[in-house]
Design a protein around this motif. Sequence first.
Motif, PDB file in Angstrom:
ATOM      1  N   PRO A  90      -5.046 -40.498 -65.744  1.00  0.00           N
ATOM      2  CA  PRO A  90      -4.748 -41.883 -65.382  1.00  0.00           C
ATOM      3  C   PRO A  90      -5.921 -42.840 -65.562  1.00  0.00           C
ATOM      4  N   TYR A  91      -7.124 -42.301 -65.754  1.00  0.00           N
ATOM      5  CA  TYR A  91      -8.313 -43.145 -65.907  1.00  0.00           C
ATOM      6  C   TYR A  91      -8.731 -43.299 -67.373  1.00  0.00           C
ATOM      7  N   LEU A  92      -7.866 -42.891 -68.310  1.00  0.00           N
ATOM      8  CA  LEU A  92      -8.236 -42.942 -69.717  1.00  0.00           C
ATOM      9  C   LEU A  92      -8.683 -44.341 -70.144  1.00  0.00           C
ATOM     10  N   PHE A  93      -7.903 -45.368 -69.822  1.00  0.00           N
ATOM     11  CA  PHE A  93      -8.253 -46.719 -70.274  1.00  0.00           C
ATOM     12  C   PHE A  93      -9.516 -47.232 -69.579  1.00  0.00           C
ATOM     13  N   ASP A  94      -9.739 -46.806 -68.332  1.00  0.00           N
ATOM     14  CA  ASP A  94     -10.994 -47.155 -67.650  1.00  0.00           C
ATOM     15  C   ASP A  94     -12.185 -46.500 -68.349  1.00  0.00           C
ATOM     16  N   MET A  95     -11.985 -45.276 -68.799  1.00  0.00           N
ATOM     17  CA  MET A  95     -13.044 -44.568 -69.509  1.00  0.00           C
ATOM     18  C   MET A  95     -13.360 -45.255 -70.834  1.00  0.00           C
ATOM     19  N   LEU A  96     -12.318 -45.627 -71.571  1.00  0.00           N
ATOM     20  CA  LEU A  96     -12.522 -46.319 -72.839  1.00  0.00           C
ATOM     21  C   LEU A  96     -13.296 -47.616 -72.625  1.00  0.00           C
ATOM     22  N   ALA A  97     -12.901 -48.365 -71.616  1.00  0.00           N
ATOM     23  CA  ALA A  97     -13.562 -49.651 -71.344  1.00  0.00           C
ATOM     24  C   ALA A  97     -15.023 -49.441 -70.968  1.00  0.00           C
ATOM     25  N   TYR A  98     -15.301 -48.429 -70.143  1.00  0.00           N
ATOM     26  CA  TYR A  98     -16.675 -48.181 -69.698  1.00  0.00           C
ATOM     27  C   TYR A  98     -17.561 -47.778 -70.881  1.00  0.00           C
ATOM     28  N   ALA A  99     -17.034 -46.945 -71.758  1.00  0.00           N
ATOM     29  CA  ALA A  99     -17.812 -46.510 -72.917  1.00  0.00           C
ATOM     30  C   ALA A  99     -18.077 -47.669 -73.873  1.00  0.00           C
ATOM     31  N   ARG A 100     -17.085 -48.505 -74.078  1.00  0.00           N
ATOM     32  CA  ARG A 100     -17.270 -49.643 -74.979  1.00  0.00           C
ATOM     33  C   ARG A 100     -18.288 -50.627 -74.412  1.00  0.00           C
ATOM     34  N   GLN A 101     -18.259 -50.827 -73.093  1.00  0.00           N
ATOM     35  CA  GLN A 101     -19.240 -51.710 -72.451  1.00  0.00           C
ATOM     36  C   GLN A 101     -20.658 -51.174 -72.614  1.00  0.00           C
ATOM     37  N   LEU A 104     -20.721 -47.955 -77.086  1.00  0.00           N
ATOM     38  CA  LEU A 104     -20.302 -46.794 -77.858  1.00  0.00           C
ATOM     39  C   LEU A 104     -18.978 -47.067 -78.571  1.00  0.00           C
ATOM     40  N   LYS A 105     -18.859 -46.589 -79.800  1.00  0.00           N
ATOM     41  CA  LYS A 105     -17.564 -46.604 -80.465  1.00  0.00           C
ATOM     42  C   LYS A 105     -16.670 -45.576 -79.777  1.00  0.00           C
ATOM     43  N   THR A 106     -15.380 -45.877 -79.680  1.00  0.00           N
ATOM     44  CA  THR A 106     -14.485 -44.979 -78.962  1.00  0.00           C
ATOM     45  C   THR A 106     -13.245 -44.677 -79.787  1.00  0.00           C
ATOM     46  N   ARG A 107     -12.739 -43.486 -79.582  1.00  0.00           N
ATOM     47  CA  ARG A 107     -11.483 -43.087 -80.221  1.00  0.00           C
ATOM     48  C   ARG A 107     -10.876 -41.942 -79.429  1.00  0.00           C
ATOM     49  N   PHE A 108      -9.571 -41.760 -79.595  1.00  0.00           N
ATOM     50  CA  PHE A 108      -8.923 -40.589 -79.001  1.00  0.00           C
ATOM     51  C   PHE A 108      -7.733 -40.188 -79.845  1.00  0.00           C
ATOM     52  N   HIS A 109      -7.287 -38.974 -79.610  1.00  0.00           N
ATOM     53  CA  HIS A 109      -6.163 -38.414 -80.354  1.00  0.00           C
ATOM     54  C   HIS A 109      -5.061 -38.042 -79.371  1.00  0.00           C
ATOM     55  N   SER A 110      -3.818 -38.316 -79.731  1.00  0.00           N
ATOM     56  CA  SER A 110      -2.696 -38.144 -78.814  1.00  0.00           C
ATOM     57  C   SER A 110      -1.490 -37.597 -79.563  1.00  0.00           C
ATOM     58  N   ASN A 111      -0.566 -36.988 -78.802  1.00  0.00           N
ATOM     59  CA  ASN A 111       0.701 -36.604 -79.428  1.00  0.00           C
ATOM     60  C   ASN A 111       1.705 -37.766 -79.430  1.00  0.00           C
ATOM     61  N   GLY A 112       1.372 -38.849 -78.740  1.00  0.00           N
ATOM     62  CA  GLY A 112       2.181 -40.057 -78.793  1.00  0.00           C
ATOM     63  C   GLY A 112       3.410 -40.073 -77.911  1.00  0.00           C
ATOM     64  N   THR A 113       3.721 -38.952 -77.273  1.00  0.00           N
ATOM     65  CA  THR A 113       4.964 -38.895 -76.491  1.00  0.00           C
ATOM     66  C   THR A 113       4.885 -39.705 -75.206  1.00  0.00           C
ATOM     67  N   LEU A 114       3.680 -39.911 -74.695  1.00  0.00           N
ATOM     68  CA  LEU A 114       3.507 -40.630 -73.423  1.00  0.00           C
ATOM     69  C   LEU A 114       3.071 -42.077 -73.628  1.00  0.00           C
ATOM     70  N   LEU A 115       3.074 -42.534 -74.864  1.00  0.00           N
ATOM     71  CA  LEU A 115       2.643 -43.900 -75.158  1.00  0.00           C
ATOM     72  C   LEU A 115       3.817 -44.863 -74.935  1.00  0.00           C
ATOM     73  N   THR A 116       4.130 -45.116 -73.675  1.00  0.00           N
ATOM     74  CA  THR A 116       5.199 -46.048 -73.328  1.00  0.00           C
ATOM     75  C   THR A 116       4.805 -47.464 -73.748  1.00  0.00           C
ATOM     76  N   PRO A 117       5.771 -48.390 -73.816  1.00  0.00           N
ATOM     77  CA  PRO A 117       5.424 -49.779 -74.134  1.00  0.00           C
ATOM     78  C   PRO A 117       4.349 -50.353 -73.207  1.00  0.00           C
ATOM     79  N   ASP A 118       4.419 -50.033 -71.926  1.00  0.00           N
ATOM     80  CA  ASP A 118       3.398 -50.539 -70.996  1.00  0.00           C
ATOM     81  C   ASP A 118       2.017 -50.010 -71.360  1.00  0.00           C
ATOM     82  N   ARG A 119       1.935 -48.731 -71.703  1.00  0.00           N
ATOM     83  CA  ARG A 119       0.641 -48.149 -72.073  1.00  0.00           C
ATOM     84  C   ARG A 119       0.171 -48.711 -73.411  1.00  0.00           C
ATOM     85  N   ALA A 120       1.096 -48.917 -74.329  1.00  0.00           N
ATOM     86  CA  ALA A 120       0.712 -49.503 -75.619  1.00  0.00           C
ATOM     87  C   ALA A 120       0.157 -50.909 -75.424  1.00  0.00           C
TER      88      ALA A 120
END
Length: 340
Positions: A90-101, A104-120
């Motif tokens: 649940p803290y993935l987006f917080d982690m991305l934001a902290y690393a970018r601040q 650091l360049k950031t990236r992740f890999h996903s199976n895409g099944t949990l990428l709901t419209p809200d998460r997108a």
Amino acid sequence: MNPIQNATHLLRILYEYKRGAVRLKSMPLRLWVETTNACNLKCVMCPNRCVPDSQKGLLPLPVFKKIVDEARGFVNDLYLHHRGEPLLNPYLFDMLAYARQAGLKTRFHSNGTLLTPDRADALLVDPPDMVSFSVDGFAKQAYESIRVGADFDRTLANLFYLLKRKRELKRKAPYIVVERIRFRQTPPGETPDSIRDLTQRFLAAGLDEVIVKEEYTWAEPGQCDCSPETLTARCTFPWYAMVICWDGTVAPCPQDYHVAMSMGNVNHSSLREIWNGTAYQVLRNNLKHDVQSLGLCRSCDRLRRKTVGGIPFQYMATFLIDHLIGYNALRRKLGTFERN
């Protein structure tokens, strides 16, 4: 790091790798940080399906922040994935934001099944540099026979929504990739026409790349010819990158799926201490002088592939593009060179 610092760092790493240094002045340029090793699918080719739930967990946000605080200044890019599905944390987006601040360049890999419209939508507010998705099986029957537990139509809807919103919002980031495995045996229902048609749909919708990868072979003792005569290269990984698992354990490379060779733990030591600690020094020395003593490494097919200048060729072009060009229109023209 700016481009000049990044290029200088690369040259320093190359120099230490070529001379076989075991205690390094250069620090890792790339980190794999596993947000979780749990996954919502049971894919047929993935070892994760055999890992007991009791051995799975989530990386705590404070531990992630400790890693980033120590990595800023020498790490160029951060992969927030390894053995599991990152969107389960649940803290993935917080982690991305902290690393970018932290720069650091950031990236992740996903199976895409949990990428709901809200998460997108949330992903596009402050996007990572790159996100890639596994779509193995470019036809419904093929996909669902491989990605056990996933729904082909729902996954496609998730990905096309992300692409549509990125285009509507005129976002340059993230650079979005779909990966497809070329299996040794064609999955049921997949045809050249289905592959071509879905590829065209993705690209027309704004996808940056479709990358085709050969079926992956995880390093396991005894799985291939382990004779020293078959070796063509020395592994580069312990000279430029580090894998950090959800529980803080450091693995020497992503091929060590079950962390048979622990290099240390970030909960107890700093990245700098681990990077030049005894375990890493012994590993680098044995990779240079006695790879036969390393049961996992000597069976790894990465050490039996084509080389350029004594360096394993697979992923080398992509690695250089990642660090010297980044994720942009020029990269789309050059492509991602995943070659076996």
